[in-house]
Design a protein around this motif. Structure first.
Motif, PDB file in Angstrom:
ATOM      1  N   MET A   1       3.482  -1.322  19.988  1.00 39.73           N
ATOM      2  CA  MET A   1       4.713  -1.719  20.660  1.00 39.73           C
ATOM      3  C   MET A   1       5.904  -1.151  19.903  1.00 39.73           C
ATOM      4  SD  MET A   1       3.774  -5.666  21.519  1.00 39.73           S
ATOM      5  CE  MET A   1       5.109  -5.839  22.683  1.00 39.73           C
ATOM      6  N   THR A   2       6.976  -0.871  20.614  1.00 40.56           N
ATOM      7  CA  THR A   2       8.153  -0.301  19.972  1.00 40.56           C
ATOM      8  C   THR A   2       9.357  -1.179  20.242  1.00 40.56           C
ATOM      9  OG1 THR A   2       8.657   1.033  21.931  1.00 40.56           O
ATOM     10  CG2 THR A   2       7.281   2.041  20.239  1.00 40.56           C
ATOM     11  N   THR A   3      10.398  -0.973  19.439  1.00 40.87           N
ATOM     12  CA  THR A   3      11.648  -1.686  19.687  1.00 40.87           C
ATOM     13  C   THR A   3      12.309  -1.069  20.902  1.00 40.87           C
ATOM     14  OG1 THR A   3      13.047  -0.220  18.420  1.00 40.87           O
ATOM     15  CG2 THR A   3      11.880  -1.934  17.190  1.00 40.87           C
ATOM     16  N   ARG A   4      13.315  -1.756  21.392  1.00 36.55           N
ATOM     17  CA  ARG A   4      14.081  -1.204  22.502  1.00 36.55           C
ATOM     18  C   ARG A   4      15.250  -0.377  21.996  1.00 36.55           C
ATOM     19  NH1 ARG A   4      13.834  -6.892  25.906  1.00 36.55           N
ATOM     20  NH2 ARG A   4      11.653  -6.690  26.497  1.00 36.55           N
ATOM     21  N   THR A   5      15.194  -0.006  20.716  1.00 46.12           N
ATOM     22  CA  THR A   5      16.268   0.768  20.111  1.00 46.12           C
ATOM     23  C   THR A   5      16.004   2.263  20.204  1.00 46.12           C
ATOM     24  OG1 THR A   5      15.221   0.637  17.963  1.00 46.12           O
ATOM     25  CG2 THR A   5      16.789  -1.092  18.498  1.00 46.12           C
ATOM     26  N   ASP A   6      14.911   2.664  20.897  1.00 50.05           N
ATOM     27  CA  ASP A   6      14.573   4.073  20.977  1.00 50.05           C
ATOM     28  C   ASP A   6      15.491   4.825  21.938  1.00 50.05           C
ATOM     29  OD1 ASP A   6      12.471   3.691  19.215  1.00 50.05           O
ATOM     30  OD2 ASP A   6      11.085   3.190  20.834  1.00 50.05           O
ATOM     31  N   TYR A  51      16.736 -10.339  21.526  1.00 53.28           N
ATOM     32  CA  TYR A  51      15.610  -9.916  22.354  1.00 53.28           C
ATOM     33  C   TYR A  51      15.939  -8.667  23.171  1.00 53.28           C
ATOM     34  CZ  TYR A  51      12.764 -14.011  21.306  1.00 53.28           C
ATOM     35  OH  TYR A  51      11.987 -14.949  20.663  1.00 53.28           O
ATOM     36  N   GLY A  52      17.230  -8.361  23.317  1.00 53.18           N
ATOM     37  CA  GLY A  52      17.608  -7.127  23.999  1.00 53.18           C
ATOM     38  C   GLY A  52      17.248  -5.895  23.184  1.00 53.18           C
ATOM     39  N   HIS A  53      17.098  -6.086  21.881  1.00 52.34           N
ATOM     40  CA  HIS A  53      16.756  -4.973  20.995  1.00 52.34           C
ATOM     41  C   HIS A  53      15.320  -5.028  20.488  1.00 52.34           C
ATOM     42  CE1 HIS A  53      20.918  -3.674  20.925  1.00 52.34           C
ATOM     43  NE2 HIS A  53      21.302  -4.880  20.539  1.00 52.34           N
ATOM     44  N   GLY A  58       7.190 -10.170  16.374  1.00 53.66           N
ATOM     45  CA  GLY A  58       6.314  -9.200  15.739  1.00 53.66           C
ATOM     46  C   GLY A  58       6.931  -7.811  15.693  1.00 53.66           C
ATOM     47  N   VAL A  59       7.578  -7.407  16.774  1.00 58.19           N
ATOM     48  CA  VAL A  59       8.234  -6.104  16.819  1.00 58.19           C
ATOM     49  C   VAL A  59       9.377  -6.059  15.810  1.00 58.19           C
ATOM     50  CG1 VAL A  59       9.653  -4.586  18.247  1.00 58.19           C
ATOM     51  CG2 VAL A  59       7.578  -5.611  19.200  1.00 58.19           C
ATOM     52  N   LEU A  60      10.110  -7.149  15.691  1.00 58.97           N
ATOM     53  CA  LEU A  60      11.207  -7.221  14.730  1.00 58.97           C
ATOM     54  C   LEU A  60      10.677  -7.116  13.302  1.00 58.97           C
ATOM     55  CD1 LEU A  60      14.101  -7.646  13.836  1.00 58.97           C
ATOM     56  CD2 LEU A  60      13.819 -10.107  14.243  1.00 58.97           C
ATOM     57  N   VAL A  61       9.636  -7.868  13.000  1.00 59.05           N
ATOM     58  CA  VAL A  61       9.059  -7.812  11.652  1.00 59.05           C
ATOM     59  C   VAL A  61       8.574  -6.395  11.349  1.00 59.05           C
ATOM     60  CG1 VAL A  61       7.183  -8.614  10.161  1.00 59.05           C
ATOM     61  CG2 VAL A  61       8.443 -10.249  11.581  1.00 59.05           C
ATOM     62  N   ALA A  62       7.943  -5.749  12.311  1.00 59.82           N
ATOM     63  CA  ALA A  62       7.461  -4.379  12.107  1.00 59.82           C
ATOM     64  C   ALA A  62       8.611  -3.441  11.787  1.00 59.82           C
ATOM     65  CB  ALA A  62       6.710  -3.897  13.346  1.00 59.82           C
ATOM     66  N   ALA A  63       9.741  -3.610  12.488  1.00 61.09           N
ATOM     67  CA  ALA A  63      10.908  -2.762  12.236  1.00 61.09           C
ATOM     68  C   ALA A  63      11.478  -3.018  10.848  1.00 61.09           C
ATOM     69  CB  ALA A  63      11.974  -3.005  13.300  1.00 61.09           C
ATOM     70  N   VAL A  64      11.501  -4.277  10.440  1.00 59.32           N
ATOM     71  CA  VAL A  64      11.994  -4.624   9.109  1.00 59.32           C
ATOM     72  C   VAL A  64      11.096  -4.023   8.038  1.00 59.32           C
ATOM     73  CG1 VAL A  64      12.343  -6.540   7.505  1.00 59.32           C
ATOM     74  CG2 VAL A  64      13.170  -6.723   9.849  1.00 59.32           C
ATOM     75  N   VAL A  65       9.790  -4.140   8.224  1.00 60.25           N
ATOM     76  CA  VAL A  65       8.839  -3.605   7.250  1.00 60.25           C
ATOM     77  C   VAL A  65       8.966  -2.089   7.165  1.00 60.25           C
ATOM     78  CG1 VAL A  65       6.383  -3.240   6.773  1.00 60.25           C
ATOM     79  CG2 VAL A  65       7.209  -5.504   7.443  1.00 60.25           C
TER      80      VAL A  65
END
Length: 206
Positions: A1-6, A51-53, A58-65
């Protein structure tokens, strides 16, 4: 899964993303179980904006990591790994531990939230660095050669994460973490029948 920041973003959206990542990093470093509400409050945004981003926690934690690993690599690439492999290993462990302390309980949050495969992929470059050092140490007769390098690297990674978890649980003082990891790994890596190097002497030599 990816963030919506792409997708391309406006400047204000980019600022929101950075604020969320900064807040998530700081919040999860203190409390690995911090909720989305906690993170949104710390970032000064609403849940809808968050949630818009990032579509879920889980997606947020992945981006932080991912961001934390990138920042960590900048620090670790500068570690001197020349000379005696055992002394170099101690220097690498101490530098890695300082990075680990910088991000606190984020290590715990990552282990709780991310699939094992994603967590392993985030450590590809650190693993390769350790593999090269262990290989050089084996060639020099400083490290044991009767166990697979992959297993030894996995063990070092596991011991480091265990130390971070122990610090978070209050079982280990933060300033004792690097010593505990180094002593454990030197005991494991020393070839059978050889004397385990004196940790203080290695640190002094470094």
């Amino acid at each position: 899964m990816t963030t919506r920041t792409d997708r391309p973003q406006r400047a204000d959206a980019r600022r929101n993303v950075e604020a969320i990542l900064d807040a998530a990093t700081a919040t999860l470093a203190r409390d690995p179980d911090a909720s989305v509400n906690d993170i949104a409050k710390a970032a000064g945004v609403g849940r809808v904006t968050l949630y818009g981003h990032f579509e879920n926690r889980g997606v947020l934690v992945a981006a932080v990591v991912a961001r934390a690993m990138q920042d960590s690599e900048v620090s670790l690439r500068g570690v001197d790994l020349s000379g005696d492999p055992a002394a170099a290993l101690v220097r690498l462990i101490e530098a890695t531990w300082q990075v680990t302390l910088r991000y606190g309980a984020l290590v715990v949050a990552a282990e709780k939230s991310l699939p094992a495969a994603d967590l392993a992929a985030a450590h590809d470059e650190p693993r390769e660095r350790v593999e090269r050092l262990l290989g050089r140490g084996r060639d020099a007769g400083r490290f044991r050669a009767d166990l697979p390098v992959s297993w030894l690297v996995t063990t070092m990674h596991t011991v480091t994460h265990a130390a971070a978890t122990s610090v978070y649980a209050g079982e280990l003082a933060a300033d004792q973490g690097a010593r505990a990891i180094a002593a454990t790994m030197l005991g494991l890596l020393t070839p059978p029948g050889e004397v385990v190097p004196d940790l203080d002497a290695l640190r002094a030599a470094g």
